[in-house]
Design an enzyme around this catalytic site. Structure first.
Site, PDB file in Angstrom:
ATOM      1  N   HIS A 177      45.104 -63.688  42.478  1.00 59.40           N
ATOM      2  CA  HIS A 177      46.295 -64.437  41.707  1.00 59.40           C
ATOM      3  C   HIS A 177      45.443 -65.616  40.980  1.00 59.40           C
ATOM      4  O   HIS A 177      45.704 -66.804  41.053  1.00 59.40           O
ATOM      5  CB  HIS A 177      47.139 -64.880  42.527  1.00 59.40           C
ATOM      6  CG  HIS A 177      48.819 -65.405  42.111  1.00 59.40           C
ATOM      7  ND1 HIS A 177      49.713 -65.298  42.754  1.00 59.40           N
ATOM      8  CD2 HIS A 177      48.916 -65.676  40.849  1.00 59.40           C
ATOM      9  CE1 HIS A 177      50.830 -65.543  41.963  1.00 59.40           C
ATOM     10  NE2 HIS A 177      50.137 -65.980  40.768  1.00 59.40           N
ATOM     11  N   GLU A 195      51.090 -61.631  49.479  1.00 61.10           N
ATOM     12  CA  GLU A 195      49.880 -62.299  49.495  1.00 61.10           C
ATOM     13  C   GLU A 195      49.830 -63.422  50.154  1.00 61.10           C
ATOM     14  O   GLU A 195      50.703 -64.209  50.157  1.00 61.10           O
ATOM     15  CB  GLU A 195      49.302 -62.457  47.736  1.00 61.10           C
ATOM     16  CG  GLU A 195      50.432 -63.334  47.216  1.00 61.10           C
ATOM     17  CD  GLU A 195      50.252 -63.354  45.588  1.00 61.10           C
ATOM     18  OE1 GLU A 195      50.107 -62.428  44.759  1.00 61.10           O
ATOM     19  OE2 GLU A 195      50.098 -64.556  44.967  1.00 61.10           O
ATOM     20  N   ARG A 203      54.077 -60.849  39.526  1.00 63.72           N
ATOM     21  CA  ARG A 203      54.422 -61.302  41.126  1.00 63.72           C
ATOM     22  C   ARG A 203      54.410 -60.123  41.818  1.00 63.72           C
ATOM     23  O   ARG A 203      54.762 -58.984  41.484  1.00 63.72           O
ATOM     24  CB  ARG A 203      55.753 -61.967  41.321  1.00 63.72           C
ATOM     25  CG  ARG A 203      55.994 -63.335  40.742  1.00 63.72           C
ATOM     26  CD  ARG A 203      55.188 -64.382  41.810  1.00 63.72           C
ATOM     27  NE  ARG A 203      55.265 -65.787  41.495  1.00 63.72           N
ATOM     28  CZ  ARG A 203      54.450 -66.419  40.594  1.00 63.72           C
ATOM     29  NH1 ARG A 203      53.592 -65.797  39.800  1.00 63.72           N
ATOM     30  NH2 ARG A 203      54.803 -67.652  40.448  1.00 63.72           N
TER      31      ARG A 203
END
Ligand code: GLV
Length: 335
Positions: free
Chosen positions: A293, A275, A246
């Protein structure tokens, strides 16, 4: 519940655009409010759409906290299609009697494939070479053209040895003859360590010894900036760092600085602090591979994740046993 009259059906929210067959599965049991959007549902939108809903199918982008739960007293189950659940305040869910579920297991191998691919692309400078070729700069052979570092036989450092970390360890040890070292909150059973020849190290030693460090820890207050300037300073200047955990586990500003000064050879990043924004300094350095991601993003796996979330939601609201609860005690307290 499929035979209930429509007006007796429980209402559920599907918070994001999903696979149509998953929405149809839910439609066989519930009155579905389908928010067919690719934008994350902001807290006020989510709270408004959840009025009258007993359940919600969300992604890792929707925030479930005490304020939202206070605003949605009818809510009984929140089922996420992500494995990471830092967007869900699980103790608050429990306190509100709301069952929360995530989606572990179904994405393990796909995510490990991607982590390994990103690490290899980083070590072997694949993205840098591709950009250079596309820019028309390839005119002749050079002895050290985009020469990177070897993956086979190198020391693979895994920070976070859960399901995905162990799947990466198998790839490294069994496929590439890597020496596997790891750090985790708790040590693996000896048999699991032996299966991949994994050595348990303290974080400091892992950072010092890894040729390729892969980060796969959950994001919690304890893992915020777990790898910052001081930790990066321990790494070999020839080492690579890959983050598929993460954003926020790595201090992106400190990493960009270390990459710029070549104190860390290269990085592969699939996740970012804040993000979808990316730290501007990371966009300026060539020795980083950046992806949006997508570690779990094969179509079969994304379908499996969405289906697992739907299975959890159906079970939670029809008296069944949800397969992957985060707070099973919340369900028990409702019965
Ligand atoms: C993706 O990051 C997930 O947690 O499933």
């Amino acid at each position: 519940m499929a035979d209930m009259a429509a007006d007796e059906r429980l209402r559920v929210l599907v918070a994001r655009r999903l696979f149509p067959e998953v929405v149809e599965r839910l439609g066989a049991h519930f009155d579905v409010d389908y928010r067919e959007s690719d934008e994350p549902a902001e807290p006020d939108v989510l709270a408004a759409r959840l009025q009258g809903c007993a359940g919600a199918l969300i992604a890792g982008t929707e925030r479930i906290d005490a304020a939202l739960l206070d605003a949605c007293p009818g809510l009984r189950a929140v089922c996420s299609m992500a494995v990471g659940f830092n967007n869900i305040d699980v103790p608050a869910c429990t306190a509100h009697g709301v069952l929360a579920t995530n989606a572990p297991g179904v994405l393990t191998e796909t995510t490990a494939d991607f982590g390994f691919a990103l690490m290899m692309a980083t070590a072997r400078r694949i993205a840098e070479g591709e950009h250079w070729l596309r820019a028309g700069k390839w005119t002749h052979w050079t002895v050290d053209l985009f020469a990177g570092s070897d993956v086979h036989g190198a020391t693979l450092g895994i920070l976070g040895m859960g399901r995905i970390g162990q799947a990466i360890a198998r790839r490294g040890a069994l496929g590439f003859g890597m020496k596997v070292a790891y750090h985790n909150r708790s040590r693996l059973p000896a048999a699991d360590e032996a299966a991949v020849g994994a050595r348990y190290l303290g974080l400091t030693d892992l950072l010092r010894e890894a040729d390729h460090l892969i980060i796969v820890v959950p994001y919690t207050p304890e893992t915020h900036h777990l790898v910052g300037a001081a930790e990066l300073a321990l790494m070999k200047p020839t080492a690579t760092l890959t983050n598929i955990a993460r954003g926020g586990v790595v201090d992106d500003a400190a990493l960009a600085e270390a990459l710029r000064e070549r104190r860390v050879a290269a990085a592969g990043l699939d996740v970012f602090e804040g993000e979808p924004s990316v730290h501007p300094a990371l966009l300026q350095v060539p020795n980083v591979v950046l992806t949006p991601h997508i570690a779990s993003a094969s179509l079969p796996t994304r379908r499996a994740m969405a289906n697992l979330a739907a299975t959890n939601l159906i079970a939670a609201l029809t008296g069944g046993t949800p397969p992957t609860p985060l707070n099973p005690q919340a369900a028990a307290s409702r019965r």
